[in-house]
Design a protein around this motif. Sequence first.
Motif, PDB file in Angstrom:
ATOM      1  N   GLU A 225       5.755   3.967  -0.322  1.00 38.83           N
ATOM      2  CA  GLU A 225       5.851   3.048  -1.454  1.00 38.83           C
ATOM      3  C   GLU A 225       6.390   1.689  -1.021  1.00 38.83           C
ATOM      4  O   GLU A 225       5.906   0.641  -1.477  1.00 38.83           O
ATOM      5  CB  GLU A 225       6.757   3.666  -2.536  1.00 38.83           C
ATOM      6  CG  GLU A 225       6.838   2.850  -3.813  1.00 38.83           C
ATOM      7  CD  GLU A 225       5.496   2.724  -4.502  1.00 38.83           C
ATOM      8  OE1 GLU A 225       5.313   1.735  -5.225  1.00 38.83           O
ATOM      9  OE2 GLU A 225       4.636   3.600  -4.315  1.00 38.83           O
ATOM     10  N   ILE A 229       4.353  -1.890  -1.302  1.00 39.56           N
ATOM     11  CA  ILE A 229       4.889  -3.087  -1.959  1.00 39.56           C
ATOM     12  C   ILE A 229       4.822  -4.281  -1.012  1.00 39.56           C
ATOM     13  O   ILE A 229       4.525  -5.410  -1.420  1.00 39.56           O
ATOM     14  CB  ILE A 229       6.325  -2.822  -2.437  1.00 39.56           C
ATOM     15  CG1 ILE A 229       6.306  -1.822  -3.599  1.00 39.56           C
ATOM     16  CG2 ILE A 229       7.020  -4.108  -2.852  1.00 39.56           C
ATOM     17  CD1 ILE A 229       7.656  -1.342  -4.038  1.00 39.56           C
ATOM     18  N   ASN A 232       1.307  -5.404  -1.065  1.00 38.56           N
ATOM     19  CA  ASN A 232       1.031  -6.051  -2.354  1.00 38.56           C
ATOM     20  C   ASN A 232       1.608  -7.465  -2.393  1.00 38.56           C
ATOM     21  O   ASN A 232       0.970  -8.395  -2.909  1.00 38.56           O
ATOM     22  CB  ASN A 232       1.621  -5.212  -3.491  1.00 38.56           C
ATOM     23  CG  ASN A 232       1.200  -5.724  -4.853  1.00 38.56           C
ATOM     24  OD1 ASN A 232       0.091  -5.459  -5.310  1.00 38.56           O
ATOM     25  ND2 ASN A 232       2.072  -6.479  -5.506  1.00 38.56           N
ATOM     26  N   ASP A 233       2.802  -7.633  -1.840  1.00 40.39           N
ATOM     27  CA  ASP A 233       3.416  -8.971  -1.797  1.00 40.39           C
ATOM     28  C   ASP A 233       2.562  -9.928  -0.969  1.00 40.39           C
ATOM     29  O   ASP A 233       2.408 -11.111  -1.319  1.00 40.39           O
ATOM     30  CB  ASP A 233       4.825  -8.889  -1.215  1.00 40.39           C
ATOM     31  CG  ASP A 233       5.813  -8.217  -2.158  1.00 40.39           C
ATOM     32  OD1 ASP A 233       5.488  -8.099  -3.359  1.00 40.39           O
ATOM     33  OD2 ASP A 233       6.895  -7.805  -1.700  1.00 40.39           O
ATOM     34  N   ALA A 261       5.092  -2.461  -7.728  1.00 38.75           N
ATOM     35  CA  ALA A 261       5.901  -3.465  -7.037  1.00 38.75           C
ATOM     36  C   ALA A 261       6.725  -4.268  -8.033  1.00 38.75           C
ATOM     37  O   ALA A 261       7.918  -4.537  -7.814  1.00 38.75           O
ATOM     38  CB  ALA A 261       5.005  -4.390  -6.218  1.00 38.75           C
ATOM     39  N   LYS A 264       9.604  -2.188  -9.438  1.00 35.34           N
ATOM     40  CA  LYS A 264      10.692  -2.002  -8.480  1.00 35.34           C
ATOM     41  C   LYS A 264      11.547  -3.258  -8.380  1.00 35.34           C
ATOM     42  O   LYS A 264      12.785  -3.191  -8.476  1.00 35.34           O
ATOM     43  CB  LYS A 264      10.141  -1.645  -7.101  1.00 35.34           C
ATOM     44  CG  LYS A 264      11.244  -1.509  -6.053  1.00 35.34           C
ATOM     45  CD  LYS A 264      10.717  -1.145  -4.677  1.00 35.34           C
ATOM     46  CE  LYS A 264      11.873  -1.050  -3.681  1.00 35.34           C
ATOM     47  NZ  LYS A 264      11.423  -0.682  -2.333  1.00 35.34           N
TER      48      LYS A 264
END
Length: 856
Positions: A225, A229, A232-233, A261, A264
């Motif tokens: 995970e 993220i 994804n960033d 993301a 979180k």
Amino acid sequence: MSISVLSALLSALLIAPAAKLPPDLAALRHRLTGHPGLMVDTSVEAFSNPNDPAQLSLERYRDQFGRDDHFMVMVEGDVFSEPFLARLRALHERLEALNIEVASRGERKADRQRRVQVTPAAPAAPAAPAAPAGGGFGEESGDDAWGDVAGGTVIEEVTSLINARRTRAKDDGIEVGEWCDPMPAAADLPAFKAAVLADDSLVGQVVGREGRHAVLLARADFMSEDDSILVNDAIRAVAQEFNDPAGGFKTSTGGLPEMNATLKVSLFSTMRVLLALSVLLMLGVLLLQFRHVLGVLPPLVVVGMAALNTFGFMSLAGMPVTMLSNILPAFIFCVGIGDSVHILSVYRDHFRHHHDTRRAMIETLGTTGVPVLFTSLTTIIGLLSFKFTSIPAIQDMGVAGAAGVAAALVHSLLFLPALLTFNKTARLGVSAASWETGEEEAHKRDWLDAFIDLCADTTAGVRRVGRDGAHVRFEAVPETPRQRRRRVLTLWAGAALTLLTAFAALKIKVWHNPLAWLPAHSATKNTFEVMNREVSGTANVQLLIEGGARGMKDLELLKGLEALERHIQGYRHPTEGDIIGSAISVNNIVKETRRALRGGAEGEYRLPEGDQELAQLLFLFENTGPDQLRRLASADLALSQMTVRLKWLEATAYLGLTDHISAGIQAHIPASAKVTPTGSVYTLVSTVARLLLDLIYSFGAALVTITLVMIVLLKGLKLGVLSMIPNLLPILWLMGLMGVMGIPVDMNNILISSIAIGLAVDDTIHLLHHFRVYHREDGDPHVAIARALTYSGRAMLSTSVILSLGFFAYMASDMKNIQVFGMLIGLCALLALFADLIFGPALLRTFYARGFDTRR
């Protein structure tokens, strides 16, 4: 004291990031625990049960077809213009070239869980690469096939209008090419637009219905995970580079990875702020009450060490921090500080009388140790009742929270008394005059005492006659008619309020949507809403298809799938209307190939007439575009999949759809084949469907166990059962409030009732423990109530105020779920206090009337 400090240091070592530890120490920790450190999993899937049939089906799907989600980039503008398409190609190529070092590449969550269960002390190699993922339909070469971990970028494939599959005829067969190869010229754009918008496999997948939105779907390998993220960033940063709203190219990111993301980052950032705010509020109340550093810092150190112990325990046990357990530090701070406040309050009274800190602490623990132990025990029981739920994330949160409360108890009974033994002169808020005489000044009774007198009517049936050492003395007097009427009216009012709130509680519904937790201004939330409106949403349903003897070469099966697809797309939601987007399956490939071979006429976009033609079409396509076929079917064509795009809705809104799909499968799929619906929608529905049952099991277990504990503590069946009435009242009132305000039961507040009963009983324990002790001494219930409230009333009020303020601080969050959780728990603490101060004494005066031998 050294035990507490050592446990805190060990916990800090267990949760420290590996990058901040010496390599040898990090490796040693990994060998001993089987984990690289404290794990974090804020994904929506963290709430699923790995043994649930829906989740098992999803894992089977992933075994064959890979990830079932995509990183999504949406672009708004005039899609069918040369400038837009040129920039879309540049963005597409930029995403394809994106490369990030991902340590967990190839690892699935299920693989990590299995390794933890089987070999907890041994680090394992990354999982084997998965097979090609389903649902995609862009171009991909065999050398860079999805799942090939050795080499290539972290993004395995990007699918958009640029490279979407286009099957056309050529002299010796068919050509599986791309829609924008070559890029259409200006003169061709009107025809290009008409052809794209007429293709159901493109509209709702890579282009919006109105031609104003384009979507890029980036597919990656399995990873942790945290790494997801990270990717994804990076995708979000690339999208931002191309963002030019004024120039007609507005970019935004969506999809499940984007939501995970955002959740979180939002949760962790808001919880850090709220924890600091809670601590500041507690600091203010402690300073106001004790007016000395010894009354302020030690309680905060106690709960700080307990919070460290909580996460250290989670790291040792391999429990990840989820969107749910993220609240544990603030929860431990708010709940754990109560023990310290009770000990400090009683210690202050004894220290004022004796001026001997050691003797004061011995007497304090002798009178307060048992109720403090049992208040923590009941809170632990409330948390452990989460083990009766079906969701591992909730179970883990309950176990970890129970460990944290237990740690706070140990530190309160070991660290705090040891620290206070060094006290020589600190009066902890006692006035100078009272300190000199060792007695409480009658004229110094403040608003706290007045408030307790008002709520509990402490003067009913008693008269204050002085003090005996550190204790106030009372004598019994007749109860006046006014006091008797007030007691009866209080009980009737409580019964009426409870009936009304119980009726209101029937309006509570189950509703779960993590996207709704985000603030209204959230870019992610806005993107999901636009994608729902323009491109069929971001949710998917996957159908895992197991063919019979002929596999996907069985025309009867393909006709059944075609009928099933029409059946699914005919579904209309009662309130949302049309929520179904396009569907992608082997049928699309077969129909495209047939149309291409028959001159491209739209009327030829249909299934063949017989099995022989079907086998020829599949053979021809497989020879031309094998990678395209592998994303939708296994190599032997025995297993296949269909992906249906849906609008993103709250979980229970899909219940009608899942029933509709099941009916369609039964009606249209031949007996020789098997179709299993799966995907994130099904795991969410399956999980949420059990929420109310989980709530009943959890609360029932907590209620029965805490009742037994109260019977043991109070050494009597009558008083033990009676004690549960003021504990159940605030929970019923709270449920009624939820019904009136339209607050649903979801993953976030399913815990409220079990937590509430564990907290509500704390004040009851202190009140009734001392009531039982004093009643055995005096034999008069009125005197026993007055003495018990004088001894513990101020501490009850202080801890309840601290608890409620600590949780009310959550309402400063911009996330709705945190606001609601803080409001409900804060209100519960206040309602529990009022129930104990108002209804508790009224019940005791009624059921333990004078003239009845109540010391049995």
